[in-house]
Design an enzyme around this catalytic site. Structure first.
Site, PDB file in Angstrom:
ATOM      1  N   SER A 148      40.028  41.007  40.432  1.00 32.74           N
ATOM      2  CA  SER A 148      40.122  41.780  39.185  1.00 32.74           C
ATOM      3  C   SER A 148      39.953  43.252  39.505  1.00 32.74           C
ATOM      4  CB  SER A 148      38.991  41.320  38.252  1.00 32.74           C
ATOM      5  OG  SER A 148      38.743  42.281  37.252  1.00 32.74           O
ATOM      6  N   TYR A 180      30.184  39.153  36.519  1.00 35.79           N
ATOM      7  CA  TYR A 180      31.633  39.010  36.773  1.00 35.79           C
ATOM      8  C   TYR A 180      32.096  39.986  37.852  1.00 35.79           C
ATOM      9  CZ  TYR A 180      36.684  39.160  35.664  1.00 35.79           C
ATOM     10  OH  TYR A 180      38.058  39.120  35.728  1.00 35.79           O
ATOM     11  N   LYS A 204      33.854  39.252  41.576  1.00 38.04           N
ATOM     12  CA  LYS A 204      35.211  39.723  41.874  1.00 38.04           C
ATOM     13  C   LYS A 204      35.213  40.674  43.072  1.00 38.04           C
ATOM     14  CE  LYS A 204      37.507  37.440  38.721  1.00 38.04           C
ATOM     15  NZ  LYS A 204      38.478  36.410  39.104  1.00 38.04           N
TER      16      LYS A 204
HETATM   17  N1  LIG Z   1      43.415  38.660  31.711  1.00 41.29           N
HETATM   18  C1  LIG Z   1      43.029  39.710  32.379  1.00 41.29           C
HETATM   19  O1  LIG Z   1      43.148  40.835  31.882  1.00 41.29           O
HETATM   20  C2  LIG Z   1      42.450  39.581  33.772  1.00 41.29           C
HETATM   21  C3  LIG Z   1      42.214  40.764  34.472  1.00 41.29           C
HETATM   22  C4  LIG Z   1      41.718  40.674  35.766  1.00 41.29           C
HETATM   23  C5  LIG Z   1      41.498  39.442  36.343  1.00 41.29           C
HETATM   24  N2  LIG Z   1      41.727  38.307  35.629  1.00 41.29           N
HETATM   25  C6  LIG Z   1      41.481  37.042  36.326  1.00 41.29           C
HETATM   26  O2  LIG Z   1      42.606  36.211  36.230  1.00 41.29           O
HETATM   27  C7  LIG Z   1      42.222  34.850  36.214  1.00 41.29           C
HETATM   28  C8  LIG Z   1      42.813  34.173  34.986  1.00 41.29           C
HETATM   29  O3  LIG Z   1      42.291  34.803  33.833  1.00 41.29           O
HETATM   30  P1  LIG Z   1      43.005  34.732  32.400  1.00 41.29           P
HETATM   31  O4  LIG Z   1      42.788  36.030  31.761  1.00 41.29           O
HETATM   32  O5  LIG Z   1      44.351  34.186  32.522  1.00 41.29           O
HETATM   33  O6  LIG Z   1      42.014  33.695  31.689  1.00 41.29           O
HETATM   34  P2  LIG Z   1      42.295  32.450  30.729  1.00 41.29           P
HETATM   35  O7  LIG Z   1      43.469  32.692  29.852  1.00 41.29           O
HETATM   36  O8  LIG Z   1      40.983  32.131  30.135  1.00 41.29           O
HETATM   37  O9  LIG Z   1      42.702  31.320  31.760  1.00 41.29           O
HETATM   38  C9  LIG Z   1      41.779  30.811  32.662  1.00 41.29           C
HETATM   39  C10 LIG Z   1      42.377  29.589  33.294  1.00 41.29           C
HETATM   40  O10 LIG Z   1      41.420  29.101  34.248  1.00 41.29           O
HETATM   41  C11 LIG Z   1      41.143  27.747  33.951  1.00 41.29           C
HETATM   42  N3  LIG Z   1      39.752  27.419  34.267  1.00 41.29           N
HETATM   43  C12 LIG Z   1      38.626  28.033  33.847  1.00 41.29           C
HETATM   44  N4  LIG Z   1      37.543  27.417  34.347  1.00 41.29           N
HETATM   45  C13 LIG Z   1      38.007  26.380  35.099  1.00 41.29           C
HETATM   46  C14 LIG Z   1      37.397  25.359  35.866  1.00 41.29           C
HETATM   47  N5  LIG Z   1      36.059  25.263  35.988  1.00 41.29           N
HETATM   48  N6  LIG Z   1      38.181  24.470  36.494  1.00 41.29           N
HETATM   49  C15 LIG Z   1      39.533  24.529  36.389  1.00 41.29           C
HETATM   50  N7  LIG Z   1      40.170  25.466  35.677  1.00 41.29           N
HETATM   51  C16 LIG Z   1      39.413  26.374  35.034  1.00 41.29           C
HETATM   52  C17 LIG Z   1      41.439  27.573  32.478  1.00 41.29           C
HETATM   53  O11 LIG Z   1      41.796  26.231  32.217  1.00 41.29           O
HETATM   54  P3  LIG Z   1      41.052  25.332  31.095  1.00 41.29           P
HETATM   55  O12 LIG Z   1      40.915  26.194  29.883  1.00 41.29           O
HETATM   56  O13 LIG Z   1      42.006  24.195  30.939  1.00 41.29           O
HETATM   57  O14 LIG Z   1      39.768  24.956  31.728  1.00 41.29           O
HETATM   58  C18 LIG Z   1      42.645  28.490  32.293  1.00 41.29           C
HETATM   59  O15 LIG Z   1      43.829  27.800  32.618  1.00 41.29           O
HETATM   60  C19 LIG Z   1      40.695  34.839  36.256  1.00 41.29           C
HETATM   61  O16 LIG Z   1      40.253  34.662  37.585  1.00 41.29           O
HETATM   62  C20 LIG Z   1      40.344  36.223  35.733  1.00 41.29           C
HETATM   63  O17 LIG Z   1      39.098  36.670  36.210  1.00 41.29           O
HETATM   64  C21 LIG Z   1      42.188  38.348  34.365  1.00 41.29           C
END
Ligand SMILES: NC(=O)c1ccc[n+]([C@@H]2O[C@H](COP(=O)([O-])OP(=O)(O)OC[C@H]3O[C@@H](n4cnc5c(N)ncnc54)[C@H](OP(=O)(O)O)[C@@H]3O)[C@@H](O)[C@H]2O)c1
Length: 264
Positions: free
Chosen positions: A147, A160, A164
């Site tokens: 991130s 968090y 990261k």
């Molecule tokens: N969105 C952003 O702006 C952003 C920015 C920087 C980094 N990130 C990183 O990108 C990644 C995805 O984030 P996102 O924003 O797309 O979040 P999200 O929409 O909440 O998606 C998270 C995904 O991870 C899965 N997940 C969570 N806990 C899990 C577990 N214990 N076992 C298996 N699957 C699990 C969820 O599946 P279920 O709901 O089915 O469990 C979901 O498919 C993360 O690592 C986050 O830190 C996101």
């Protein structure tokens, strides 16, 4: 025409039932990958179904596994079942993660352990389980989703941001120990438009104003999309990325380049 060609490569992507992982699966499939994906939701959930349908629409194969990535046995099963189904693994995008946004003083031991198990340890475990198969591939690529909080953060985003930041070190260690067989790259997205991002704006009195203010913090004038992150993963996994390993790419629309007092 320059084309990213991952035809018939096997990709394993964690966290495909929503957000960035769904976009990564979609773009890898568009580049020609068959995709195994996971999340904790059931295979009949909307998110899981959407993942399978999106990948299949491109002509690629998809399989969804209900797996908690913090449970080592389930992760092992995810890897072995993917290999059994598709015959190998060429690309891993270790993406599943969650925010624990606390202050450093109020963060409990449980918060710390939960977030470190999910956002740090699970990536290491998946990498280890998948490494023999990535090594067997002619083009083993491991992409770990960190991130922008690995580089700059704000108060109340603890632990968090710690998890990261640690992933940047994990990427380095795996790359130098596992090269030349496996390339390991970190990807550090900034604000990507997801349901979670929308929920963030909803906490403000005027969500639309806050969203506009946030967009103005980005020199590109917008938030990122899950497809943009997915396309970058496809590029990194492709032959075009062959000279890239051991580093983490910040993909933040220029937000971190802008001094904080110049946000009009
Ligand atoms: N969105 C952003 O702006 C952003 C920015 C920087 C980094 N990130 C990183 O990108 C990644 C995805 O984030 P996102 O924003 O797309 O979040 P999200 O929409 O909440 O998606 C998270 C995904 O991870 C899965 N997940 C969570 N806990 C899990 C577990 N214990 N076992 C298996 N699957 C699990 C969820 O599946 P279920 O709901 O089915 O469990 C979901 O498919 C993360 O690592 C986050 O830190 C996101």
């Amino acid at each position: 025409m320059l084309t990213i060609n991952l035809e018939n490569q096997i990709a394993l992507v964690t966290g495909v039932s929503s957000g960035i992982g769904a976009g990564v699966a979609k773009m890898l499939a568009k580049a020609g990958c068959h995709v195994a994906g996971c999340g904790t939701r059931s295979p009949s959930s909307e998110g899981a179904q959407q993942f399978v349908n999106t990948v299949k629409t491109t002509g690629s194969q998809a399989h969804y596994f209900q797996v908690d990535v913090t449970k080592e046995e389930e992760l092992k099963m995810l890897v072995t079942a993917t290999v059994k189904l598709f015959g190998g693994i060429d690309v891993v995008v270790s993406n599943a993660g969650q925010n624990v946004f606390k202050g450093a003083l109020e963060c409990s031991q449980e918060d710390w352990a939960f977030n470190h198990n999910l956002n740090l340890k699970s990536h290491w475990c998946l990498s280890r389980f998948a490494s023999p198969y990535l090594k067997n591939s002619q083009n083993g690529a491991l992409i770990i989703m960190t991130s922008n909080h690995a580089f700059t953060s704000m108060p109340g985003c603890f632990p968090y941001n710690v998890t990261k930041t640690a992933l940047v070190g994990l990427v380095r260690s795996l790359a130098i120990e596992w090269g030349p067989d496996i390339r390991v790259v970190g990807l550090a997205p900034g604000f990507i438009q997801t349901a979670g991002g929308e929920a963030w704006f909803e906490r403000f009195v005027n969500p639309a104003d806050e969203k506009n203010r946030t967009m103005r913090l980005h020199p590109v004038g917008k938030l990122g999309t899950v497809e943009e992150v997915g396309a970058f993963c496809a590029f990194l996994a492709s032959d075009f990325g062959r000279f890239i390993t051991g580093t983490t790419y910040l993909m933040d629309g220029g937000r971190s380049a802008l001094m904080q007092d110049d946000s009009k």
